[in-house]
Motif scaffolding. Structure first.
Motif, mmCIF file in Angstrom:
data_model
loop_
_atom_site.group_PDB
_atom_site.id
_atom_site.type_symbol
_atom_site.label_atom_id
_atom_site.label_comp_id
_atom_site.label_asym_id
_atom_site.label_seq_id
_atom_site.Cartn_x
_atom_site.Cartn_y
_atom_site.Cartn_z
ATOM 1 N N GLY A 17 0.812 -1.210 0.000
ATOM 2 C CA GLY A 17 0.000 0.000 0.000
ATOM 3 C C GLY A 17 0.843 1.256 0.000
ATOM 4 O O GLY A 17 0.550 2.228 -0.697
ATOM 5 N N LEU A 18 1.909 1.231 0.772
ATOM 6 C CA LEU A 18 2.753 2.422 0.847
ATOM 7 C C LEU A 18 3.464 2.669 -0.465
ATOM 8 O O LEU A 18 3.659 3.815 -0.880
ATOM 9 N N GLN A 19 3.841 1.581 -1.107
ATOM 10 C CA GLN A 19 4.483 1.767 -2.404
ATOM 11 C C GLN A 19 3.533 2.382 -3.400
ATOM 12 O O GLN A 19 3.907 3.258 -4.195
ATOM 13 N N ILE A 20 2.283 1.912 -3.341
ATOM 14 C CA ILE A 20 1.285 2.503 -4.234
ATOM 15 C C ILE A 20 1.152 3.988 -3.935
ATOM 16 O O ILE A 20 1.053 4.814 -4.842
ATOM 17 N N CYS A 21 1.160 4.304 -2.642
ATOM 18 C CA CYS A 21 1.005 5.716 -2.260
ATOM 19 C C CYS A 21 2.126 6.557 -2.802
ATOM 20 O O CYS A 21 1.892 7.631 -3.369
ATOM 21 N N CYS A 22 3.351 6.113 -2.591
ATOM 22 C CA CYS A 22 4.453 6.995 -2.959
ATOM 23 C C CYS A 22 4.850 6.835 -4.415
ATOM 24 O O CYS A 22 5.820 7.426 -4.861
ATOM 25 N N SER A 23 4.091 6.053 -5.159
ATOM 26 C CA SER A 23 4.355 5.993 -6.587
ATOM 27 C C SER A 23 3.918 7.302 -7.247
ATOM 28 O O SER A 23 4.478 7.701 -8.267
ATOM 29 N N SER A 24 2.955 7.940 -6.651
ATOM 30 C CA SER A 24 2.596 9.273 -7.138
ATOM 31 C C SER A 24 3.613 10.257 -6.589
ATOM 32 O O SER A 24 3.762 10.411 -5.390
ATOM 33 N N LYS A 25 4.331 10.934 -7.483
ATOM 34 C CA LYS A 25 5.540 11.601 -7.040
ATOM 35 C C LYS A 25 5.343 12.964 -6.392
ATOM 36 O O LYS A 25 6.285 13.683 -6.148
ATOM 37 N N LYS A 26 4.123 13.346 -6.133
ATOM 38 C CA LYS A 26 3.939 14.716 -5.645
ATOM 39 C C LYS A 26 4.435 14.833 -4.199
ATOM 40 O O LYS A 26 4.452 13.874 -3.444
ATOM 41 N N GLN A 27 4.750 16.022 -3.834
ATOM 42 C CA GLN A 27 5.208 16.299 -2.486
ATOM 43 C C GLN A 27 4.012 16.357 -1.548
ATOM 44 O O GLN A 27 3.060 17.073 -1.807
ATOM 45 N N ASN A 83 2.610 17.009 2.407
ATOM 46 C CA ASN A 83 3.012 17.493 3.724
ATOM 47 C C ASN A 83 2.794 16.383 4.754
ATOM 48 O O ASN A 83 2.274 15.329 4.461
ATOM 49 N N ILE A 84 3.185 16.712 5.964
ATOM 50 C CA ILE A 84 3.283 15.644 6.955
ATOM 51 C C ILE A 84 1.927 15.033 7.284
ATOM 52 O O ILE A 84 1.797 13.832 7.473
ATOM 53 N N MET A 85 0.916 15.876 7.316
ATOM 54 C CA MET A 85 -0.393 15.326 7.691
ATOM 55 C C MET A 85 -0.907 14.356 6.637
ATOM 56 O O MET A 85 -1.488 13.324 6.942
ATOM 57 N N GLU A 86 -0.657 14.723 5.401
ATOM 58 C CA GLU A 86 -1.121 13.822 4.345
ATOM 59 C C GLU A 86 -0.381 12.500 4.397
ATOM 60 O O GLU A 86 -0.962 11.428 4.213
ATOM 61 N N ARG A 87 0.896 12.629 4.670
ATOM 62 C CA ARG A 87 1.685 11.405 4.750
ATOM 63 C C ARG A 87 1.162 10.501 5.855
ATOM 64 O O ARG A 87 0.992 9.305 5.671
ATOM 65 N N LYS A 88 0.921 11.180 6.960
ATOM 66 C CA LYS A 88 0.446 10.385 8.103
ATOM 67 C C LYS A 88 -0.865 9.696 7.773
ATOM 68 O O LYS A 88 -1.100 8.534 8.090
ATOM 69 N N LYS A 89 -1.716 10.437 7.083
ATOM 70 C CA LYS A 89 -3.013 9.848 6.747
ATOM 71 C C LYS A 89 -2.836 8.650 5.835
ATOM 72 O O LYS A 89 -3.492 7.623 5.999
ATOM 73 N N LYS A 90 -1.933 8.816 4.872
ATOM 74 C CA LYS A 90 -1.719 7.721 3.940
ATOM 75 C C LYS A 90 -1.186 6.491 4.650
ATOM 76 O O LYS A 90 -1.605 5.365 4.398
ATOM 77 N N ILE A 91 -0.252 6.763 5.541
ATOM 78 C CA ILE A 91 0.337 5.640 6.271
ATOM 79 C C ILE A 91 -0.729 4.920 7.063
ATOM 80 O O ILE A 91 -0.859 3.694 7.033
ATOM 81 N N LYS A 92 -1.499 5.722 7.789
ATOM 82 C CA LYS A 92 -2.516 5.103 8.648
ATOM 83 C C LYS A 92 -3.535 4.359 7.814
ATOM 84 O O LYS A 92 -3.948 3.250 8.135
ATOM 85 N N LEU A 93 -3.942 4.998 6.721
ATOM 86 C CA LEU A 93 -4.959 4.360 5.903
ATOM 87 C C LEU A 93 -4.467 3.034 5.348
ATOM 88 O O LEU A 93 -5.167 2.019 5.420
ATOM 89 N N SER A 94 -3.261 3.064 4.809
ATOM 90 C CA SER A 94 -2.775 1.820 4.229
ATOM 91 C C SER A 94 -2.584 0.764 5.296
ATOM 92 O O SER A 94 -2.814 -0.418 5.045
#
Lengths: 365, 196
Positions: free
Chosen positions: B18-28, B30-41
């Motif tokens: 899941g995390l790989q899928i998330c960071c395959s989109s190369k946009k920057q 911010n920390i909150m979004e990252r956290k959300k993605k991590i938690k969601l995945s």
């Protein structure tokens, strides 16, 4: 309300405190559970038989590691009999059950009495074929003349007030009373479609269907509460439903907050969600290869045997943890022996890959 | 312990996917979004890593699907077979949920009338039991809110779901913690290398 979720600015501190608390509780819990496990092995046969029922119940649960303490639970339940509403371990009821051993299967052990009534229907259906005749006789009779049957039974078995309700779901009856069943052979019929739970009313308790159904429900719930007591640390002393629920709620909340906190921490530590590091780690760890451990082991001699033992179990998380430990060991050694740093880091393959992955992301910090 | 370690492996794999899928989109981000993605995945990974799907896992996944951005991620993670199962169970749950709500409304209206008459002649014992019942009810309500998908469950299965949920939360926390530790250690090692 103390249970409402709070949005604290000091999340980090609370989380750290909570994690410490959790760990402490877990340690104390594990110490306690060791005792119960010792108790378990000294229990008598009937209690051991109840293992089957519990494993049957637990097979539905994933990753439930509490199969072992369950017989220990049975002992605890004897002590809890006062708290629970039904007269558990009623000596009178056990005696006549001995006579009915022929009807008792592996599941429905007499000692555990009312507890095993509500255990998963799956196991019971497997054995249903055996005692089907007896069951149908009893069911038919009791369905037909419920109250008459009650009074008859209570007259005949003064010690043991047998009764089966036709209300709820499945199982076999335990120790059908031979007296009444012999009378009702005339009423044998075909297989009943709906399943019934056969409940035995304890001596001196109400026998109408509603209260019996209530009791079954309550017993189910208290049984589940016992499992939860094992899971939630620090719940051994609390016996009331409300208190138990309170603990459960607190625990679930704290676990959820831990997850949030950890994901936040991961987000800060990894500026780009660059989890290739962990992928590498995981790949290295998934393979049961001892090579990288040997590579790391050259820096730290003593933990070597520990590494190899854990590797043979082939568990990722042991691998990951040991990887962490070995990395820490390597770091500490490298601190004391600065000359050997480049070699230790360059020799071990995973560190190579990791460092190459990390360096681009790191510079962007 | 074996089953929980299998679960951990499964969860870890799915989470990394899941995390790989998330960071395959190369946009920057911010920390909150990252956290959300991590938690969601991690949540989705946990829900889909279970051998037998339970009510809370289905509820988690269906809740996540409602949010449009994340559906892609969710779909990729959970795989094709379980998607079909999910649709079936979610339909069942919706209808069941509605039925339960109607019953509850009826019950409440009946109980309200009954309570008014009951309160006249209460002995102490009855009061105590009434209070105890109220406490239990309050707490089950809170628990229902906590456990995903717990709203439409009766008390008994709620406890069962809570059991399961606690177990998987524990697994989640353990895995995440070890990953955090691993990355920290590695980063420290990198720092050291650079300082030398």
């Amino acid at each position: 309300m103390s249970h409402e979720l709070r949005n604290d600015p000091s999340l980090l501190e609370r989380q750290q405190a909570r994690m410490k608390w959790q760990q402490q509780k877990q340690q104390s819990f594990f110490n306690a559970s060791d005792h119960t496990m010792q108790n378990m092995f000294s229990t008598s046969m009937p209690l051991a038989q109840t293992n089957e029922t519990f494993t049957g119940l637990l097979s539905g649960h994933n990753g439930l590691d509490i199969v072992k303490p369950d017989p220990g639970l049975m002992e605890d339940w004897a002590g809890f009999g006062d708290h629970l509403s039904y007269g558990y371990m009623n000596q009178n009821s056990i005696m006549p059950l001995g006579a009915d051993q022929s009807f008792v299967h592996g599941n429905s052990v007499s000692v555990s009495t009312s507890v095993t009534v509500s255990v998963s229907p799956k196991k019971r259906k497997a054995d249903k074929g055996q005692s089907l005749e007896v069951v149908t006789e009893k069911e038919k009779k009791l369905k037909g003349c419920a109250e008459e049957g009650d009074s008859k039974i209570t007259h005949q078995n003064s010690n043991n007030s047998d009764k089966a309700t036709g209300d709820n779901k499945s199982s076999n009856s335990k120790g059908a009373s031979t007296n009444t069943s012999s009378k009702d052979k005339s009423k044998v019929s075909e297989v009943q479609k709906p399943d019934y739970i056969h409940v035995r009313a304890r001596r001196g308790q109400a026998t109408d269907s509603h209260s019996l159904a209530e009791r079954v429900r309550r017993e189910k719930i208290s049984e589940r509460m016992k499992y939860l007591q094992d899971l939630v640390p620090g719940c051994n002393k609390i016996t009331g439903k409300a208190g138990m629920l309170d603990e459960i709620i607190n625990y679930v909340q704290s676990l959820q907050k831990q997850v949030e906190f950890l994901s936040m921490k991961l987000a800060t530590v990894n500026p780009e969600l660059d989890f290739n590091i962990d992928n590498v780690f995981a790949k290295e760890m998934f393979q049961p290869s001892t090579s990288e451990f040997q590579g790391l082991g050259c820096t730290s001699e003593t933990p070597n045997p520990a590494y190899f033992q854990l590797n043979s179990l082939d568990q990722v998380y042991c691998g990951l943890d040991m990887g962490i430990n070995s990395a820490e060991m390597a770091l500490r050694r490298s601190l004391t022996a600065p000359m050997s740093i480049p070699e230790t880091f360059m020799d071990s393959s995973c560190f190579n890959v990791i460092s190459s992955n990390l360096s681009p992301s790191f510079f962007q910090l | 312990m074996h089953t929980s370690s299998k679960l951990k492996k499964e969860f870890f794999k799915k989470w990394m996917q899941g995390l790989q899928i998330c960071c395959s989109s190369k946009k920057q981000m911010n920390i909150m979004e990252r956290k959300k993605k991590i938690k969601l995945s991690s949540d989705i990974a946990m829900a889909s890593a279970k051998m037998t799907p339970t009510s809370w896992s289905n509820a988690l996944i269906s809740n996540a699907k409602k949010c449009e951005q994340d559906t892609v991620l969710v779909d990729k993670l959970i795989g094709p077979q379980s998607q079909l199962k999910l649709q079936k169970t979610s339909n069942k749950m919706i209808s069941f949920h509605n039925r339960v709500q109607c019953k509850k409304v009826l019950k409440r209206s009946c109980n309200y009338a009954a309570k008014k008459t009951k309160r006249m002649g209460d002995s102490r014992k009855n009061l105590a039991t009434i209070i105890a019942k109220r406490l239990v009810k309050k707490r089950t309500k809170v628990l229902k809110r906590l456990v995903p998908g717990g709203e439409s469950l009766d008390e008994f299965s709620l406890i069962k779901e809570a059991l399961d949920y606690i177990l998987s939360l524990k697994v989640q926390v353990d895995v995440m913690r070890s990953v955090v530790n691993a990355t920290e250690v590695v980063l420290n090692g990198d720092n050291l290398m650079k300082s030398v």
